[in-house]
Design an enzyme around this catalytic site. Structure first.
Site, short mmCIF file in Angstrom:
data_model
loop_
_atom_site.label_atom_id
_atom_site.label_comp_id
_atom_site.label_asym_id
_atom_site.label_seq_id
_atom_site.Cartn_x
_atom_site.Cartn_y
_atom_site.Cartn_z
N SER A 266 0.82 -1.20 0.00
CA SER A 266 0.00 0.00 0.00
C SER A 266 0.87 1.26 0.00
CB SER A 266 -0.96 -0.03 1.20
OG SER A 266 -1.89 1.02 1.12
N HIS B 285 -7.81 0.22 -1.08
CA HIS B 285 -7.71 -0.91 -2.00
C HIS B 285 -9.07 -1.45 -2.42
CE1 HIS B 285 -3.60 -0.37 -1.13
NE2 HIS B 285 -3.80 -0.62 0.14
#
Length: 305
Positions: free
Chosen positions: A86, A192
């Protein structure tokens, strides 16, 4: 023994993480550079109260990752590969030489603000342990409200992203169907997932204005679970990763297939180190910067030289 530097994502933050970085001239220079790019004292970001903000969290993880990697490099301990989960992809790209640290600071601040402004409350992420993807996905289909499979961190370590009511429903279903863990993470935004598609497009426009270079070392994308070598492709990957699932288990497997045998996790905590033990990293060594002496980390990283 090829060394992979890994950089953790949101949820790995902890109070005082920037103050706990090695006392080293390289650390001081990195903190000063970040402060100049931000226009405010970066050391104010890691207070417990400040870390309630997605902006402070993402910036702290960026700065901590770059600073630790630079300190190791100052001791001639550099990796052959980098990968980040991430927000961790951003310090990974800086260490790979793809973009300038100051540009990364400004872009990460924008990234975090876009996410925080879009979802100031009632959204987040929940970790589900003990179920496979094949077991969890049918449960997601039963939930009313947005809930998406966001992270595939290990075969039985998954993360769901969405609204708070949907996450509560997923957790209850997962536990009823044999999950060993259903825990809300310290991530107050639905990372996400398609819920951040618009924000990713805005960030991509900002990224288009920033110079980039071909990576000096191998950059492994945790969105694609493969090595990327084109600078434009990497910048597009960075901009989009907030809205794409994280394929961390596959990323580690790809790094192993490319020769990585040691995964050295940058600050903070040991989330990725534990995941390496659960995922398919062969018989590789996993070690985190937190809790280990600098000379130990240098010795491990220098084994690649």
């Amino acid at each position: 023994m090829t060394v992979l530097f890994t950089f953790p994502g949101q949820g790995a933050q902890k109070p005082g993480m920037l103050h706990a970085l090695p006392a080293h001239p390289t650390t001081e220079r990195t903190l000063a550079e970040a402060t100049q790019a931000l226009g405010r004292d970066v050391l104010a970001l890691d207070a417990a109260e400040a870390l309630r903000s997605t902006v402070a969290v993402q910036l702290s993880l960026l700065v901590a990752g770059v600073a630790m990697a630079r300190v190791l490099a100052a001791h001639c301990a550099v990796p052959r590969m980098v990968a980040g989960l991430s927000i961790g992809a951003w310090p990974a790209a800086v260490v790979a030489g793809v973009l300038d640290f100051s540009d990364a600071v400004r872009l990460v601040e924008l990234r975090a603000r876009l996410m925080e402004d879009a979802y100031p409350h009632d959204y987040g992420m929940t970790a589900i342990g003990g179920l496979t993807r094949q077991q969890l996905e049918p449960l997601l289909a039963q939930v009313h409200g947005p809930a998406y499979l966001a992270n595939l961190n290990a075969p039985r370590q998954l993360v769901v992203s969405g609204s708070a009511p949907a996450l509560d429903a997923v957790a209850a279903l997962a536990l009823a169907h044999g999950a060993t863990r259903a825990e809300r993470l310290a991530v107050p935004v639905p990372s996400h997932s398609p819920l951040l598609d618009d924000q990713a497009r805005t960030l991509a426009c900002a990224c288009d204005q920033v110079p980039r270079k071909r990576p000096r070392i191998t950059y492994v994308s945790s969105s694609a679970a493969r090595a990327l070598f084109d600078a434009d492709r990497i910048m597009a990957d960075l901009a989009a990763n907030m809205a794409r699932p994280v394929l961390w288990a596959d990323t580690l497997r790809h790094a192993w297939e490319r020769g990585a045998r040691t995964a050295l996790e940058m600050p903070s905590r040991s989330v990725l180190t534990r995941l390496a033990l659960e995922a398919d990293f062969g018989a590789g060594i996993a070690l985190c910067a937190d809790g280990n002496r600098l000379d130990t980390l240098v010795q491990v990283a220098r084994a690649d030289q």
